[in-house]
Scaffold this motif. Structure first.
Motif, PDB file in Angstrom:
ATOM      1  N   VAL A 144       0.851  -1.238  -0.050  1.00  0.00           N
ATOM      2  CA  VAL A 144      -0.026   0.029  -0.049  1.00  0.00           C
ATOM      3  C   VAL A 144       0.873   1.162   0.045  1.00  0.00           C
ATOM      4  N   VAL A 145       1.991   1.391   1.000  1.00  0.00           N
ATOM      5  CA  VAL A 145       2.993   2.348   0.846  1.00  0.00           C
ATOM      6  C   VAL A 145       3.521   2.365  -0.456  1.00  0.00           C
TER       7      VAL A 145
ATOM      8  N   ALA B  77       1.227   4.132  -2.942  1.00  0.00           N
ATOM      9  CA  ALA B  77       1.109   5.511  -2.741  1.00  0.00           C
ATOM     10  C   ALA B  77       2.358   6.290  -3.245  1.00  0.00           C
TER      11      ALA B  77
ATOM     12  N   LEU C 191       0.134  12.124   4.706  1.00  0.00           N
ATOM     13  CA  LEU C 191      -1.126  11.265   4.087  1.00  0.00           C
ATOM     14  C   LEU C 191      -0.334  10.033   3.624  1.00  0.00           C
ATOM     15  N   VAL C 192       1.072   9.747   3.417  1.00  0.00           N
ATOM     16  CA  VAL C 192       1.490   8.675   3.291  1.00  0.00           C
ATOM     17  C   VAL C 192       1.370   7.777   4.709  1.00  0.00           C
TER      18      VAL C 192
ATOM     19  N   VAL D 297      -1.905   6.532   5.175  1.00  0.00           N
ATOM     20  CA  VAL D 297      -2.220   5.183   4.337  1.00  0.00           C
ATOM     21  C   VAL D 297      -1.529   4.137   4.916  1.00  0.00           C
TER      22      VAL D 297
ATOM     23  N   GLY E 254      -3.530   2.973   8.030  1.00  0.00           N
ATOM     24  CA  GLY E 254      -4.736   2.500   7.277  1.00  0.00           C
ATOM     25  C   GLY E 254      -4.490   0.925   6.988  1.00  0.00           C
ATOM     26  N   GLY E 255      -3.525   0.819   6.197  1.00  0.00           N
ATOM     27  CA  GLY E 255      -3.265  -0.415   5.665  1.00  0.00           C
ATOM     28  C   GLY E 255      -2.800  -1.552   6.881  1.00  0.00           C
TER      29      GLY E 255
END
Length: 331
Positions: free
Chosen positions: A163-164, A167, A196-197, A200, A203-204
């Motif tokens: 995910v990272v 992004a 924001l990263v 993310v 969140g992952g």
């Protein structure tokens, strides 16, 4: 069967949203380094809110459902400590300034609540239609427990998280945090900040933890309302707990092993319940009081053993554990 009115659902969700709103407002209005005293006060407050809710819930709906709530809350609280390990790694990996960590954690908790709410609804629907889901959830928890125990001395690789990486590849990222904003305009170009990263990444991580924690709580109770409340109240205190125990996490060297035991125990409990319902009613089930005793007992043993270990060997360091082994880099 627990009967929960729409009004009770609405009031519960309203209380949680209100508490989150206060957290977000404090983070937005006064970004600052959260000290030990402030973190302690908020931690005590959230525990009292959770306990107060449990006492009210038991008085209204009976001691059996109250015991299920407290068992679910303790399960989620213990699993959330492992979340904290990963949050610490994320914060250090992305070098998040102390004054912005409050905002990151609060947004992370909001994301976690949303995702877990979705998983709870889906899980409850599946369990009500397919009793074999108890078996599948139990096998999932057993697999997770084995993987966590095997890799209990490892840290998750945040930078190489898919995910990272996605992004970073798709979004233009600024070099600094630009005053704690999520988006910024640099030389006329619209860009995202590293904050924001970080969100993310969190969140992952929350998504992965939800895949394990939701089946774990369903192993304690089949009631969606109890599962939601236990998750919500455990997560609400996570931000304050982060600032309170960040310096102590390294000492919980046996936590991952203890969590793997708890997950395996609940996995077996789920499979026994499936066998009791679908195969033969003579198959024994594990009652909630026993589950509560085992969970608390494991946590006490793990905590005491960890503190003894680190006192004898100050170089010993805890790890959150990983669900898969780290790939070795070619030499």
């Amino acid at each position: 069967m627990l009967e929960i009115s729409l009004l009770t659902w609405a009031v519960t969700i309203g209380l949680i949203v209100a508490l989150l709103a206060v957290d977000l407002a404090l983070a937005a209005m006064r970004p600052h380094r959260v000290g030990f005293g402030e973190a302690s006060a908020w931690s005590v407050f959230y525990v009292l809110v959770a306990v107060g809710f449990g006492v009210w819930f038991a008085s209204v709906h009976g001691g059996e459902f109250g015991a299920e709530y407290f068992a679910g809350y303790i399960v989620e609280k213990s699993l959330s400590v492992d979340n904290l390990f990963v949050f610490v790694i994320i914060m250090s990996t992305f070098v998040v300034p102390a004054e912005y960590q409050h905002k990151v954690l609060t947004f992370g908790i909001v994301l976690a609540l949303i995702m877990r709410g979705i998983f709870i609804a889906v899980g409850a629907a599946l369990l009500s239609v397919f009793s074999v889901m108890f078996l599948l959830f139990g096998l999932l928890l057993l697999f997770t427990a084995i993987q966590l125990f095997r890799h209990r001395n490892e840290d998750p690789d945040v930078e190489n998280n898919v995910v990272v990486r996605t992004a970073r590849r798709l979004l233009p990222v600024t070099d600094d945090y630009v005053g704690g904003q999520l988006f910024a305009r640099v030389d006329g170009r619209r860009m995202v900040t590293p904050l924001l990263v970080v969100l993310v990444a969190i969140g992952g991580v929350d998504l992965l933890f939800a895949l394990d924690s939701i089946p774990a709580v369903f192993g304690v109770t089949e009631e969606p309302y109890i599962v939601f409340a236990a998750n919500a109240f455990a997560l609400l205190g996570l931000r304050a707990l982060y600032f309170l125990v960040t310096g102590l996490l390294d000492r919980l060297v046996y936590l991952s092993a203890g969590l793997s035991v708890i997950l395996a125990f609940i996995g077996v409990k789920l499979m026994l319940h499936w066998a009791h319902v679908d195969i033969d009613e003579r198959v024994p089930e594990i009652p909630t009081p026993v589950s509560l005793g085992v969970i608390i007992g494991v946590l006490v043993v793990v905590t005491v053993a960890s503190l003894v270990k680190t006192r004898r060997d100050p170089s010993a360091k805890a790890h959150p554990g990983s669900l898969r082994g780290q790939q070795r880099k070619p030499e």
